[in-house]
Write an enzyme that holds these catalytic residues in place. Structure first.
Site, PDB file in Angstrom:
ATOM      1  N   LYS A 112      -2.545  -3.300   3.854  1.00  0.00           N
ATOM      2  CA  LYS A 112      -1.363  -2.774   4.539  1.00  0.00           C
ATOM      3  C   LYS A 112      -1.075  -3.699   5.716  1.00  0.00           C
ATOM      4  O   LYS A 112      -1.779  -3.682   6.714  1.00  0.00           O
ATOM      5  CB  LYS A 112      -1.581  -1.345   5.021  1.00  0.00           C
ATOM      6  N   PHE A 127       5.816  -6.786  -2.150  1.00  0.00           N
ATOM      7  CA  PHE A 127       4.872  -5.856  -2.775  1.00  0.00           C
ATOM      8  C   PHE A 127       5.472  -5.021  -3.895  1.00  0.00           C
ATOM      9  O   PHE A 127       4.772  -4.256  -4.538  1.00  0.00           O
ATOM     10  CB  PHE A 127       4.185  -4.947  -1.749  1.00  0.00           C
ATOM     11  N   ARG A 157       9.084   9.717  -0.810  1.00  0.00           N
ATOM     12  CA  ARG A 157       7.646   9.889  -0.684  1.00  0.00           C
ATOM     13  C   ARG A 157       7.027  10.093  -2.066  1.00  0.00           C
ATOM     14  O   ARG A 157       7.548  10.852  -2.878  1.00  0.00           O
ATOM     15  CB  ARG A 157       7.364  11.094   0.197  1.00  0.00           C
ATOM     16  N   LYS A 212      -1.527   5.323   1.388  1.00  0.00           N
ATOM     17  CA  LYS A 212      -2.037   4.447   2.436  1.00  0.00           C
ATOM     18  C   LYS A 212      -3.409   4.957   2.881  1.00  0.00           C
ATOM     19  O   LYS A 212      -3.635   6.160   3.003  1.00  0.00           O
ATOM     20  CB  LYS A 212      -1.073   4.363   3.613  1.00  0.00           C
TER      21      LYS A 212
END
Length: 296
Positions: free
Chosen positions: A57, A129, A199, A205
């Site tokens: 991340k 990504f 979402r 994460k």
């Protein structure tokens, strides 16, 4: 609320005015087109991690390339030099504008200045990504990103490294390695998932701490050695809850605190029974144009 000392009030006002002066010229309403991006949930375990791709991340500024224009997550045009996006594929790419670990503030400042002649752009990378318009699974996206960006052969345009781990122990070892090197954490993306705005539990994460965003609505004055400086920020979460953040600041940040109305990211260790973040501490200022991360 007790007012700030005159010294801090003036400095805070200067910071706010400076941010406005450094910001790119405001786009017209029709030019602001927020991209529909996929957002992560928080990893809590209970999944077969071997079925997920894992990546670092990055602590950069999210960027969305629609094939012609680079925008922030809020939809504002990023005024990058023409040479920076020359040769990029004409397909949508979701990624991170990133300088290096621990250099979020620098990346954010470069973008906010909006100066296409700024030599600091030579430090910037666009780390891709995902491919939002690709109808395939993420397994397929990983292969296509690698081929696409290898063919483009642009030195600052890269697919972020995606890899697999065998189990939770290996995942934890990767997290420890990234954090020890100054990174923030990891992202897990289910291989069979498709790009879905909003979402998603297919995107997770994984960090050693909780973090969230809040808007600065006021200040509490400092005492002792911080007299005349910031004591604590009064912030408001997207759900309206207000609380104070009094730690995590450098002396320079206490002298010139984030302006009223700006969004900050803070770290915390769980929530109290009343839903207030425990041990909240300042992490950094977000891009002033960035929308809040509504997931608390």
């Amino acid at each position: 609320m007790q007012p700030l000392p005159h010294r801090l009030g003036v400095r805070a006002l200067c910071v706010l005015l400076g941010a406005l002066l450094l910001a790119p010229t405001a786009a017209t309403a029709e030019d602001v087109v927020p991209p529909q991006v996929m957002l992560p949930e928080i990893y809590h375990g209970g999944i077969d991690v071997s079925k997920y791709w894992v990546s670092e991340k990055l602590d950069g500024v999210r960027g969305y390339w629609n094939g012609k224009i680079l925008r922030t997550r809020a939809g504002h045009i990023i005024h990058a030099p023409e040479w920076f996006t020359a040769g990029w594929p004409d397909v949508p790419m979701d990624g991170e504008l990133w300088v290096a670990r621990g250099h979020f503030a620098e990346a954010s400042a470069i973008i906010r200045r909006g100066d296409v002649d700024d030599p600091a752009w030579h430090k910037m990378h666009f780390m891709v990504f995902d491919l939002p318009a690709d109808k395939g699974s993420f397994d397929e996206h990983v292969v296509r990103m690698r081929k696409l960006l290898k063919k483009a052969d642009v030195a600052w345009l890269h697919p972020i490294r995606q890899f697999h781990v065998a189990d939770v122990a290996a995942l934890k070892a990767e997290l420890d390695k990234v954090v020890a090197a100054g990174g923030e954490g990891l992202v897990l993306h289910r291989g069979t998932a498709h790009y879905q705005p909003g979402r998603s539990k297919d995107l997770l994460k994984y960090k050693p701490y909780d973090d969230a965003e809040a808007r600065v609505v006021g200040y509490s004055p400092g005492e002792g050695k911080y007299k005349g400086m910031l004591g604590a920020l009064i912030v408001e979460r997207p759900d309206g809850l207000r609380f104070k953040i009094g730690s995590g600041f450098s002396d320079a940040e206490r002298a010139k605190p984030p302006p009223i109305g700006s969004w900050i990211t803070y770290r915390y260790n769980g929530l109290t029974r009343n839903g207030v973040p425990r041990f909240a501490r300042f992490l950094r200022v977000r891009d002033l144009n960035a929308p809040p991360d509504e997931k608390q």
